[in-house]
Scaffold this active site. Structure first.
Site, mmCIF file in Angstrom:
data_model
loop_
_atom_site.group_PDB
_atom_site.id
_atom_site.type_symbol
_atom_site.label_atom_id
_atom_site.label_comp_id
_atom_site.label_asym_id
_atom_site.label_seq_id
_atom_site.Cartn_x
_atom_site.Cartn_y
_atom_site.Cartn_z
ATOM 1 N N ASN A 77 0.874 -1.169 0.000
ATOM 2 C CA ASN A 77 0.000 0.000 0.000
ATOM 3 C C ASN A 77 0.912 1.221 0.000
ATOM 4 O OD1 ASN A 77 -1.799 2.060 0.537
ATOM 5 N ND2 ASN A 77 -2.317 1.374 2.612
ATOM 6 N N LYS B 216 0.112 4.202 -0.239
ATOM 7 C CA LYS B 216 -0.529 5.393 0.350
ATOM 8 C C LYS B 216 -0.287 6.602 -0.561
ATOM 9 C CE LYS B 216 -0.154 3.193 4.790
ATOM 10 N NZ LYS B 216 -0.107 3.282 6.226
ATOM 11 N N HIS C 150 -9.588 1.323 4.686
ATOM 12 C CA HIS C 150 -8.318 1.443 5.414
ATOM 13 C C HIS C 150 -8.526 2.360 6.617
ATOM 14 C CE1 HIS C 150 -4.222 2.573 6.386
ATOM 15 N NE2 HIS C 150 -3.848 1.463 5.770
ATOM 16 N N GLU D 53 -6.881 4.706 7.757
ATOM 17 C CA GLU D 53 -6.635 6.132 7.476
ATOM 18 C C GLU D 53 -7.859 6.758 6.789
ATOM 19 O OE1 GLU D 53 -2.910 5.557 5.467
ATOM 20 O OE2 GLU D 53 -2.039 4.919 7.372
ATOM 21 N N GLU E 62 -5.625 -4.960 10.441
ATOM 22 C CA GLU E 62 -4.607 -3.947 10.689
ATOM 23 C C GLU E 62 -4.901 -3.220 11.991
ATOM 24 O OE1 GLU E 62 -2.533 -2.792 6.787
ATOM 25 O OE2 GLU E 62 -4.213 -1.456 7.042
ATOM 26 N N GLY F 100 2.282 2.150 10.738
ATOM 27 C CA GLY F 100 3.239 3.248 10.589
ATOM 28 C C GLY F 100 3.951 3.619 11.882
ATOM 29 N N SER G 267 3.215 -2.203 10.243
ATOM 30 C CA SER G 267 4.665 -2.299 10.456
ATOM 31 C C SER G 267 5.229 -3.680 10.134
ATOM 32 C CB SER G 267 5.033 -1.877 11.884
ATOM 33 O OG SER G 267 4.608 -0.536 12.115
HETATM 34 P P1 PGA Z 1 2.672 0.188 7.607
HETATM 35 O O1 PGA Z 1 1.231 0.409 6.953
HETATM 36 O O2 PGA Z 1 3.208 -1.093 7.048
HETATM 37 O O3 PGA Z 1 3.483 1.393 7.152
HETATM 38 O O4 PGA Z 1 2.493 0.137 9.071
HETATM 39 C C1 PGA Z 1 0.367 -0.671 6.763
HETATM 40 C C2 PGA Z 1 -0.930 -0.174 6.190
HETATM 41 O O5 PGA Z 1 -1.398 0.887 6.614
HETATM 42 O O6 PGA Z 1 -1.533 -0.817 5.313
#
Ligand code: PGA
Length: 248
Positions: free
Chosen positions: A10, A12, A95, A97, A165, A171, A211
């Site tokens: 992803n 983003k 997601h 976010e 997640e 993140g 992460s």
């Molecule tokens: P990350 O993000 O691996 O940077 O923690 C995962 C995601 O939000 O899909």
């Protein structure tokens, strides 16, 4: 029947056409022998260029969201038809976010998921609890609501990919432990068996996200219920190939 692992990146709101093409060119030879399914969910504006860049490789290009309507007055949104024009096979939906910063609800997640399925786009439906919810012992309650409302009316759950997640792991560098991720994903599978049926639930691909990186991927992927990963930060680097080749 064994489930085929699925590693998806992803990006983003990162990368440009140039840097994206360069990364895909580097990844292509490295993921050639991968036994899992591989996708990169890229910013919408990069989809045409990245589809071209990934052509002839194992890497399929996905979107980071999709709207439920076929067309119309929905400024800033993208339809299934528009994605399909470029051969997009996957769309991340719900997601955290999107939920956190753009007010997306389980109801919207549901509408987007049903639209994707109707258009042969595999939805990667994201679910997960916040730190506060985990600390209050509400993880199962939160996931139950997200799954029940988000997947309402889905006819064939085996066509949906679920990404677990935990919001506190995204993140932050704070990965869930292998055991925490396994335990929660096993709960999700049990819940899917209740909402749908046991046989189908056993076939659903459930990813872990938060992460996940080149170092911790092996331990996570060794868990019996974890079938893949949704990778944010580490999908912007060559490390993504190491995760795709977790079994090597
Ligand atoms: P990350 O993000 O691996 O940077 O923690 C995962 C995601 O939000 O899909």
């Amino acid at each position: 029947m064994a489930r085929k692992p699925f590693i998806a990146g992803n990006w983003k709101m990162n990368m440009t056409a140039d840097s994206g093409k360069e990364l895909i060119a580097q990844l292509k030879p490295l993921v050639k022998e991968a036994k899992c399914n591989v996708a990169l969910c890229v910013p919408a504006i990069l989809i045409p260029a990245m589809v071209k860049a990934a052509k002839g490789s194992k890497i399929k290009i996905g979107a980071q969201n999709v709207h439920w309507a076929a067309s119309g007055a929905y400024t800033g949104e993208i339809s299934c038809e528009q994605l399909k024009e470029y051969g997009v096979k996957y769309a991340i939906i719900g997601h955290s976010e999107r939920r956190q910063y753009f007010g997306e609800t389980d109801e919207g997640v549901n509408k987007r998921t049903l639209a994707a399925l109707a258009n042969d786009i595999t939805p990667i439906v994201c679910v997960g609890e916040t730190l506060e919810e985990r600390e209050n012992g509400e993880t199962e309650k939160v996931l139950t609501k997200q799954l029940t409302d988000g997947l309402n009316g889905v006819e064939d759950i085996t066509k949906v990919v679920i990404a677990y997640e935990p919001v506190w792991a995204i993140g932050t560098g704070k990965t869930a432990t292998d055991e925490q991720a396994q335990e929660t994903i096993a709960f999700i599978r049990k819940k899917l068996a209740k909402l749908f049926d046991t046989k189908s639930a056993k076939k659903v691909i459930i990813q872990y996200g938060g992460s996940m990186n080149a170092k911790n991927c092996k331990g996570l992927m060794a868990q019996p219920d974890i079938d893949g990963g949704l990778i944010g930060g580490a999908s912007l680097k060559i490390d993504f190939a190491t995760i795709v080749n977790f079994d090597k």
